[in-house]
Design a protein around this motif. Sequence first.
Motif, short mmCIF file in Angstrom:
data_model
loop_
_atom_site.label_atom_id
_atom_site.label_comp_id
_atom_site.label_asym_id
_atom_site.label_seq_id
_atom_site.Cartn_x
_atom_site.Cartn_y
_atom_site.Cartn_z
N LEU A 325 0.81 -1.22 0.00
CA LEU A 325 0.00 0.00 0.00
C LEU A 325 0.83 1.26 0.00
CD1 LEU A 325 -2.83 -1.04 2.51
CD2 LEU A 325 -2.72 -1.34 0.02
N GLU A 326 2.00 1.22 0.64
CA GLU A 326 2.86 2.41 0.67
C GLU A 326 3.31 2.79 -0.74
OE1 GLU A 326 3.16 -0.17 2.65
OE2 GLU A 326 2.63 0.68 4.60
N LYS A 327 3.73 1.79 -1.51
CA LYS A 327 4.17 2.07 -2.88
C LYS A 327 2.98 2.49 -3.74
CE LYS A 327 7.72 1.48 -4.59
NZ LYS A 327 8.86 2.42 -4.84
N ALA A 328 1.83 1.88 -3.51
CA ALA A 328 0.64 2.26 -4.26
C ALA A 328 0.30 3.73 -4.01
CB ALA A 328 -0.54 1.36 -3.86
N LEU A 352 -7.01 4.35 -0.53
CA LEU A 352 -5.73 3.95 0.09
C LEU A 352 -5.59 4.56 1.48
CD1 LEU A 352 -3.44 4.18 -3.05
CD2 LEU A 352 -3.94 2.10 -1.75
N GLU A 353 -6.04 5.78 1.65
CA GLU A 353 -5.93 6.42 2.97
C GLU A 353 -6.80 5.69 3.99
OE1 GLU A 353 -6.77 10.53 2.27
OE2 GLU A 353 -4.70 10.97 1.64
N LYS A 354 -7.94 5.18 3.54
CA LYS A 354 -8.78 4.37 4.44
C LYS A 354 -8.07 3.07 4.81
CE LYS A 354 -13.35 6.07 3.08
NZ LYS A 354 -14.65 5.70 2.44
N LYS A 355 -7.50 2.42 3.82
CA LYS A 355 -6.80 1.16 4.06
C LYS A 355 -5.60 1.33 4.99
CE LYS A 355 -7.90 -1.30 -0.27
NZ LYS A 355 -7.28 -1.96 -1.46
N MET A 356 -4.94 2.48 4.84
CA MET A 356 -3.72 2.73 5.60
C MET A 356 -3.98 3.43 6.93
SD MET A 356 -1.42 3.93 2.32
CE MET A 356 0.11 4.19 3.20
N GLY A 357 -5.23 3.80 7.16
CA GLY A 357 -5.58 4.49 8.39
C GLY A 357 -5.06 5.91 8.48
N ILE A 358 -4.97 6.56 7.30
CA ILE A 358 -4.49 7.95 7.26
C ILE A 358 -5.71 8.87 7.41
CG2 ILE A 358 -3.36 9.73 5.87
CD1 ILE A 358 -1.82 7.49 4.47
N ASP A 359 -5.65 9.78 8.35
CA ASP A 359 -6.76 10.72 8.58
C ASP A 359 -6.69 11.88 7.58
OD1 ASP A 359 -7.72 9.24 10.69
OD2 ASP A 359 -6.41 10.28 12.13
#
Length: 359
Positions: A325-328, A352-359
């Motif tokens: 996910l980081e590279k995506a 991706l922000e949802k998947k990674m938990g980024i607010d």
Amino acid sequence: MISISLCMIVKNEEQVLSRCLDSVKDLVDEINIVDTGSGDGTVEIARAYTDRVYFFEWTGKFTDARNESFRHATKEYIIYLDADDVMLEEDRAKLKKLKNSLDPAVDSVSMYYNAGVDEFGNVTLKYRRNRLVKRSRYYRWEGDCHNYLNVYGNIINSDISITHMKIQHSVGRNLSIYEDKIARGDEFSPRDYFYYGNELRENGLYKQAIESYTKNIELKEGWVEDKVYACINRADCYHYLNDSQGEMSSLFESLCYSKTPRPEMCSRVGYIFQCKGEYESAIYWYELATSHKEDPDKWSFTYPAYSTWYPHLQLCVCYDRITNLEKAYEHNELARKFRPKDKNVLYNKELLEKKMGID
């Protein structure tokens, strides 16, 4: 300071002619406009900018009309534009500087032709053309369609661009010119086969386009750059015909002429592997596309999307599929730099922000 004649051919260009002339009128010393049979307000608009408006009966060949427009020039250099071309402010400043500093020993100055621009202002297709030429050299236009100036001598490359901003596309017009050429029994050059292939492809005649591209490729004569893109464009035709083997073979044949892979080839190969779910292989080719360094002196076609936002967007998808996910996210952000409001890019960002938990 050199003096410049602007030479144009026009027909029914009332929608765009003022926009073109406004962008260049203060940079040239003379405006020559040759009308080939307008039925709208084109001539009246032209006369508001110059009294050097001439009439020429259309012969079916752009070459004849362009050479006629050059015949009326009286200044040291000639620059030519189509009615749906413009000079953007940055390029206007560059041309003004060039006009003040150009060595009169120069016979021709090439400029980029930005033949297409997307909704975000990204150039979609560009290539070089001999754009500013010395009148005393009496260079001539050649070719019935997709004309070119037969230029030789002291040529320099500039970073000035002419931008094409078409309102509508003349579907089938150029194709009919080539069909007339065939009907007359005229001999086709390698260049003719390449551009005829392009017209056939754009009109959805993929089998005929493949035949024309193949004739270009098989001839020993002809510009090697045309053969590179004949292979790549032929691959597109195979793609539309659902012939994946022919598509891949044609893409790799382009290497016989380009020696190193072009981004246009790499991104297409990447997409083939992506569609098969072979994401690691797709990533390899997409990343190769993004590593390409542009040659500022290249004269043939360049499609910037295939080395910029497009492979980055596809890399986002591929890395997501292998759960990196980081590279995506990294590649989606790189794509966003070029297309900040692209719905696909924004959707990827949110997901991706949802998947990674980024607010």
